[in-house]
Motif scaffolding. Structure first.
Motif, mmCIF file in Angstrom:
data_model
loop_
_atom_site.group_PDB
_atom_site.id
_atom_site.type_symbol
_atom_site.label_atom_id
_atom_site.label_comp_id
_atom_site.label_asym_id
_atom_site.label_seq_id
_atom_site.Cartn_x
_atom_site.Cartn_y
_atom_site.Cartn_z
ATOM 1 N N PHE A 101 0.930 -1.037 -0.060
ATOM 2 C CA PHE A 101 -0.055 -0.028 -0.024
ATOM 3 C C PHE A 101 0.899 1.395 0.066
ATOM 4 C CE2 PHE A 101 -3.900 -2.223 2.244
ATOM 5 C CZ PHE A 101 -4.139 -2.820 1.084
ATOM 6 N N GLU A 102 1.984 1.304 0.855
ATOM 7 C CA GLU A 102 2.841 2.515 0.846
ATOM 8 C C GLU A 102 3.599 2.762 -0.377
ATOM 9 O OE1 GLU A 102 5.297 2.018 4.229
ATOM 10 O OE2 GLU A 102 4.010 2.311 5.868
ATOM 11 N N ALA A 103 4.074 1.671 -0.956
ATOM 12 C CA ALA A 103 4.720 2.057 -2.199
ATOM 13 C C ALA A 103 3.798 2.176 -3.486
ATOM 14 C CB ALA A 103 5.305 0.563 -2.605
ATOM 15 N N LEU A 104 2.584 1.681 -3.330
ATOM 16 C CA LEU A 104 1.708 2.152 -4.564
ATOM 17 C C LEU A 104 1.067 3.640 -4.486
ATOM 18 C CD1 LEU A 104 -0.521 -1.083 -4.982
ATOM 19 C CD2 LEU A 104 1.258 -0.195 -6.690
ATOM 20 N N ASN A 105 1.191 3.822 -3.252
ATOM 21 C CA ASN A 105 0.783 5.316 -2.826
ATOM 22 C C ASN A 105 1.886 6.314 -3.118
ATOM 23 O OD1 ASN A 105 -1.982 5.152 -1.681
ATOM 24 N ND2 ASN A 105 -1.381 4.175 0.063
ATOM 25 N N ALA A 106 3.334 5.704 -2.815
ATOM 26 C CA ALA A 106 4.516 6.636 -3.104
ATOM 27 C C ALA A 106 4.515 7.037 -4.592
ATOM 28 C CB ALA A 106 5.646 5.913 -2.389
ATOM 29 N N VAL A 107 4.143 6.099 -5.468
ATOM 30 C CA VAL A 107 4.240 6.549 -6.901
ATOM 31 C C VAL A 107 3.165 6.941 -7.281
ATOM 32 C CG1 VAL A 107 6.031 4.689 -6.980
ATOM 33 C CG2 VAL A 107 3.674 4.004 -7.338
ATOM 34 N N GLY A 108 1.927 7.483 -6.635
ATOM 35 C CA GLY A 108 0.789 8.038 -7.176
ATOM 36 C C GLY A 108 -0.324 7.091 -7.617
ATOM 37 N N GLU A 131 5.195 -0.820 -11.996
ATOM 38 C CA GLU A 131 6.583 -1.207 -12.113
ATOM 39 C C GLU A 131 7.653 -0.426 -11.264
ATOM 40 O OE1 GLU A 131 7.380 -0.696 -16.469
ATOM 41 O OE2 GLU A 131 6.238 -2.625 -16.810
ATOM 42 N N LEU A 132 7.388 0.836 -11.228
ATOM 43 C CA LEU A 132 8.329 1.465 -10.346
ATOM 44 C C LEU A 132 7.961 1.107 -8.740
ATOM 45 C CD1 LEU A 132 10.308 3.823 -9.998
ATOM 46 C CD2 LEU A 132 8.392 5.457 -10.050
ATOM 47 N N ALA A 133 6.904 0.828 -8.322
ATOM 48 C CA ALA A 133 6.588 0.374 -6.910
ATOM 49 C C ALA A 133 7.342 -1.013 -6.750
ATOM 50 C CB ALA A 133 4.991 0.444 -6.800
#
Length: 392
Positions: A101-108, A131-133
């Motif tokens: 969740f944190e990674a997906l939110n971090a990339v918008g 892919e970035l997350a």
């Protein structure tokens, strides 16, 4: 600074097509075609930095330089092919759900509806964010090298993804990671604020973060018709109560051609709490996908709460979005009223209503002091601030 020279060699085979090209162009067939790239050597992975950038025009040798300098990390595990079938949230191996969740939110990529889709149904820009997350979470190396960064999204999306990433690294969401972006674009660099930038157009290395330009956001009352631009992005029902008051957050965004234009970033609908005088609640709150992860939603909500307080109302919100719940828990302007791990039943016009039953939600109410100024609220490059307000 240390200057480095990278030499690229090639040995063409003796064949008919090579001979044809040599004959047509009257060029000798060289056993080694040599190309040299001269540049100032950037910091090594073991040095103290978080985000680096290698930029330059197409054909400048960005990928070759990144591969030569950071060969071990150039192909992170996050770049491996996606599994066929299954939701996006299933593509992260054994990573804990909270970290995903944190990674997906971090990339918008903040919409839960997108997390439940198969990767094949996502747009190219959404897939780039995913892919970035995944690269940030699954790479076996401390350094994650992401080639062709932001090449599949427009200028606004690239800048907002860069802002969101900088915010995530500043908040130490990826404590064991360093990110190197490689791109032919320069428009996102100011928003990303890399700790160092290598420009292969000149070979010059620049150390130190750039000063970001703030994103000024205005809040105003709007007609209910604007909801049609936002309803498809809401993770619950897109229906809007007829008695609700609608507000929008807008900003003047620059364009490649022509003057800046007003862009709607977020939309919110507010309702009177039935049976409770002086209480209003957030009925709907949606942020455009390109602006998610920047703190726009939280800043917008704070301004709405201040506006309602000036009118003599206290604003409440019930939300199940985990990133938003964490943001409200950290805020000094909001207080947690209750947490419902299984949701709650509500009443509408005296009759039972399903409400949020079946999903975990948290209820918050605004406790901040109302203020009235004539200045706009500002969303900085790192995070959103809500010290000032303007009701247009």
């Amino acid at each position: 600074m240390t200057t480095r020279i990278l030499t690229l060699t090639s040995e063409p085979h003796d064949c008919y097509r090579v001979a044809c090209v040599a004959g047509i162009l009257d060029a000798p067939v060289q056993r080694q075609v040599v190309r040299t790239i001269q540049f100032e050597e950037p910091p090594k992975p073991e040095e103290p930095w978080k985000i680096g950038a290698i930029l330059g025009p197409s054909g400048a040798g960005k990928t070759a330089v990144a591969n030569a300098l950071y060969r071990d990390a150039f192909r992170p595990d996050g770049n491996r092919p996606w599994k066929k079938g299954g939701a996006l949230i299933e593509q992260f191996d054994e990573i804990p759900v909270e970290k995903i969740f944190e990674a997906l939110n971090a990339v918008g990529l903040c919409a839960p509806t997108l997390w439940l889709q198969e990767i094949e149904t996502l747009s190219t820009g959404e897939r780039f964010r995913a892919e970035l997350a995944r690269a940030l979470l699954l790479s076996t190396h401390e350094l994650v090298v992401f080639d062709e960064f932001a090449n599949y999204v427009d200028r606004v999306a690239a800048q907002n993804i860069a802002r969101s990433l900088r915010k995530a690294f500043d908040h130490n969401l990826f404590p064991q990671r360093k990110l190197l972006v490689v791109s032919c674009r320069y428009d996102f660099c100011e928003a990303l604020q890399p700790d160092w930038t290598l420009d292969l157009a000149t070979g010059a290395l620049q150390r130190g973060r750039l000063r970001p330009q703030p994103l000024t956001v205005y809040v105003r009352r709007a007609d209910r018709a604007v909801w049609r631009y936002f309803k498809r992005f809401h993770y619950l029902s897109g229906d809007l109560n007829r008695a609700s008051q609608v507000y929008v957050a807008t900003a003047m965004e620059p364009r490649d051609f022509g003057p800046p234009r007003e862009t709607m970033l977020a939309c919110a609908a507010i309702l009177q709490v039935e049976g409770q005088r002086g209480q209003r609640r957030v009925h709907r709150l949606v942020v455009q996908p390109n602006y998610q992860g920047l703190g726009v939603g939280g800043a917008f909500l704070d301004e709405l709460a201040r506006l309602q307080a000036r009118q003599g109302y206290r604003l409440n919100i019930v939300t199940g979005h985990r990133a938003f719940v964490k943001r409200l828990e950290r805020s000094k302007l909001w207080r947690l009223r209750a947490f419902y791990p299984h949701g709650r039943l509500q009443r509408h016009k005296g009759k039972p209503s399903r409400g949020s039953f079946g999903r975990a939600v948290a209820s918050f109410y605004y406790i901040g002091e109302p203020r009235c100024t004539s200045e706009p609220m500002r969303t900085a490059g790192r995070h959103a601030t809500t010290d000032k307000e303007r009701n247009v």
